[in-house]
Design a protein around this motif. Structure first.
Motif, short mmCIF file in Angstrom:
data_model
loop_
_atom_site.label_atom_id
_atom_site.label_comp_id
_atom_site.label_asym_id
_atom_site.label_seq_id
_atom_site.Cartn_x
_atom_site.Cartn_y
_atom_site.Cartn_z
N VAL A 33 0.85 -1.19 0.00
CA VAL A 33 0.00 0.00 0.00
C VAL A 33 0.88 1.23 0.00
CG1 VAL A 33 -1.78 1.28 1.22
CG2 VAL A 33 -1.79 -1.21 1.29
N TYR A 34 0.61 2.18 -0.86
CA TYR A 34 1.43 3.38 -0.89
C TYR A 34 0.58 4.59 -1.25
CZ TYR A 34 1.23 3.36 -5.89
OH TYR A 34 0.77 3.40 -7.16
N LEU A 35 1.12 5.74 -0.92
CA LEU A 35 0.44 7.00 -1.16
C LEU A 35 0.85 7.53 -2.54
CD1 LEU A 35 -1.35 9.17 0.27
CD2 LEU A 35 0.79 10.24 0.98
N ILE A 36 -0.14 7.96 -3.31
CA ILE A 36 0.16 8.50 -4.63
C ILE A 36 -0.40 9.91 -4.73
CG2 ILE A 36 -1.92 7.56 -5.75
CD1 ILE A 36 1.62 7.85 -7.31
N TYR A 37 0.31 10.78 -5.39
CA TYR A 37 -0.10 12.17 -5.59
C TYR A 37 -0.43 12.86 -4.27
CZ TYR A 37 -0.38 10.64 -10.41
OH TYR A 37 -0.08 10.13 -11.63
N GLY A 38 0.16 12.38 -3.21
CA GLY A 38 -0.03 13.03 -1.93
C GLY A 38 -1.40 12.90 -1.32
N MET A 39 -2.32 12.21 -1.98
CA MET A 39 -3.67 12.14 -1.43
C MET A 39 -4.36 10.80 -1.46
SD MET A 39 -5.29 14.99 -3.95
CE MET A 39 -4.36 16.50 -3.92
N TYR A 40 -3.93 9.91 -2.30
CA TYR A 40 -4.69 8.68 -2.45
C TYR A 40 -3.81 7.45 -2.26
CZ TYR A 40 -8.19 11.78 -4.28
OH TYR A 40 -9.10 12.79 -4.41
N TYR A 41 -4.40 6.43 -1.65
CA TYR A 41 -3.68 5.18 -1.47
C TYR A 41 -4.05 4.21 -2.58
CZ TYR A 41 -2.56 6.93 3.13
OH TYR A 41 -2.08 7.69 4.17
N CYS A 42 -3.10 3.33 -2.90
CA CYS A 42 -3.35 2.26 -3.84
C CYS A 42 -3.02 0.94 -3.17
CB CYS A 42 -2.49 2.42 -5.09
SG CYS A 42 -2.94 3.84 -6.10
N LEU A 43 -3.87 -0.05 -3.38
CA LEU A 43 -3.67 -1.37 -2.79
C LEU A 43 -3.17 -2.36 -3.84
CD1 LEU A 43 -3.99 -3.58 -0.61
CD2 LEU A 43 -6.35 -3.84 -1.39
N ASN A 44 -2.04 -2.95 -3.56
CA ASN A 44 -1.49 -4.03 -4.40
C ASN A 44 -1.28 -5.25 -3.54
OD1 ASN A 44 0.13 -2.30 -6.91
ND2 ASN A 44 -0.37 -1.22 -5.04
N VAL A 45 -1.14 -6.40 -4.22
CA VAL A 45 -0.73 -7.60 -3.50
C VAL A 45 0.44 -8.23 -4.25
CG1 VAL A 45 -2.49 -9.00 -4.67
CG2 VAL A 45 -1.45 -9.81 -2.54
N CYS A 65 -9.62 2.48 -1.86
CA CYS A 65 -8.96 2.49 -0.56
C CYS A 65 -9.68 3.39 0.43
CB CYS A 65 -7.51 2.93 -0.71
SG CYS A 65 -6.47 1.68 -1.46
N ARG A 66 -10.28 4.45 -0.08
CA ARG A 66 -11.05 5.32 0.79
C ARG A 66 -12.27 4.58 1.32
NH1 ARG A 66 -12.99 10.58 -2.07
NH2 ARG A 66 -14.33 9.02 -3.01
N ALA A 67 -12.96 3.88 0.42
CA ALA A 67 -14.16 3.15 0.80
C ALA A 67 -13.87 2.04 1.81
CB ALA A 67 -14.84 2.57 -0.45
N MET A 68 -12.72 1.42 1.65
CA MET A 68 -12.38 0.29 2.52
C MET A 68 -11.50 0.70 3.69
SD MET A 68 -12.20 -3.30 0.76
CE MET A 68 -13.78 -4.06 0.38
N GLN A 69 -11.24 1.98 3.80
CA GLN A 69 -10.42 2.50 4.89
C GLN A 69 -9.07 1.80 4.94
OE1 GLN A 69 -12.74 2.72 8.56
NE2 GLN A 69 -14.61 2.82 7.34
N ILE A 70 -8.42 1.80 3.80
CA ILE A 70 -7.08 1.22 3.70
C ILE A 70 -6.06 2.34 3.69
CG2 ILE A 70 -5.50 0.01 2.15
CD1 ILE A 70 -8.07 -1.57 1.22
#
Length: 171
Positions: free
Chosen positions: A61-73, A103-108
């Motif tokens: 999980v990492y922060l992109i563009y300073g505002m959004y998280y992305c979930l990878n596996v 990620c916002r919806a799932m609180q990740i």
DNA sequence: AGATTGATCCAT
DNA sequence: TGGATCAATCTG
């Protein structure tokens, strides 16, 4: 890659302070190997990409563009960096389209980085026996990776047909 | 089309 | 230590 395709139709489950959210995975992208310029690990092993070189089944999980998280596996064997980005899911019939919104919806957030997704704790995958025909899944080019040269052309984004594309353009 | 936002990475 | 970069989203 095959893993990415097989994740379509599976469920992502998030358990958080008492409640449980489950969503059917509708769109994913694969990032495969040190040669893949679109893969974060292609620039070498750093503190941030270290997890990609580790064992599979771990979240990235990492922060992109300073505002959004992305979930990878993480998908491949140790020492071979590869991961699948979860781009869109469907929760109770509602389409959550886009990795940031997901990620916002799932609180990740970052606290779930390097999470073990194989022991059913807080965040994991489930096979709920949704039948997905091969013809139900389309392959497309990946999004937001134009800088990656020929690797940007790889059809490594997979989407369930019928799920209308609301995020970004293209299909 | 443009602004936003901050962790990360690499060259000074 | 500073500046460029970025697997995105929202607003207009």
């Amino acid at each position: 890659m095959q893993v990415a395709r097989s994740l379509i139709g599976k469920f992502l489950v998030r358990s958080c302070n008492g409640r449980e959210l489950a969503g059917k995975i509708v769109e994913v992208e694969a990032y495969v190997g040190p040669q893949d310029k679109a893969c974060h690990a292609s620039k070498g092993r750093t503190a941030r990409t270290d997890v990609l070189f580790g064992p599979p089944g771990i979240s990235y999980v990492y922060l992109i563009y300073g505002m959004y998280y992305c979930l990878n596996v993480v998908t491949e064997r140790t020492e071979f960096p590869a991961a699948v980005l979860i781009r869109a899911i469907e929760i109770e019939g509602e389409l959550i389209d886009g990795p940031g919104r997901l990620c916002r919806a799932m609180q990740i957030d970052r606290s779930l980085n390097r999470w073990n997704m194989t022991d059913g704790n807080q965040l994991w995958f489930e096979d709920r026996s949704v039948v997905v025909q091969k013809s139900d899944v389309g392959a497309f080019t990946r999004i937001g990776v134009d800088y990656a040269g020929k690797w940007a052309q790889k059809p490594w984004r997979f989407r369930l047909n019928g799920a209308e594309c609301k995020s970004r353009k293209r299909s």
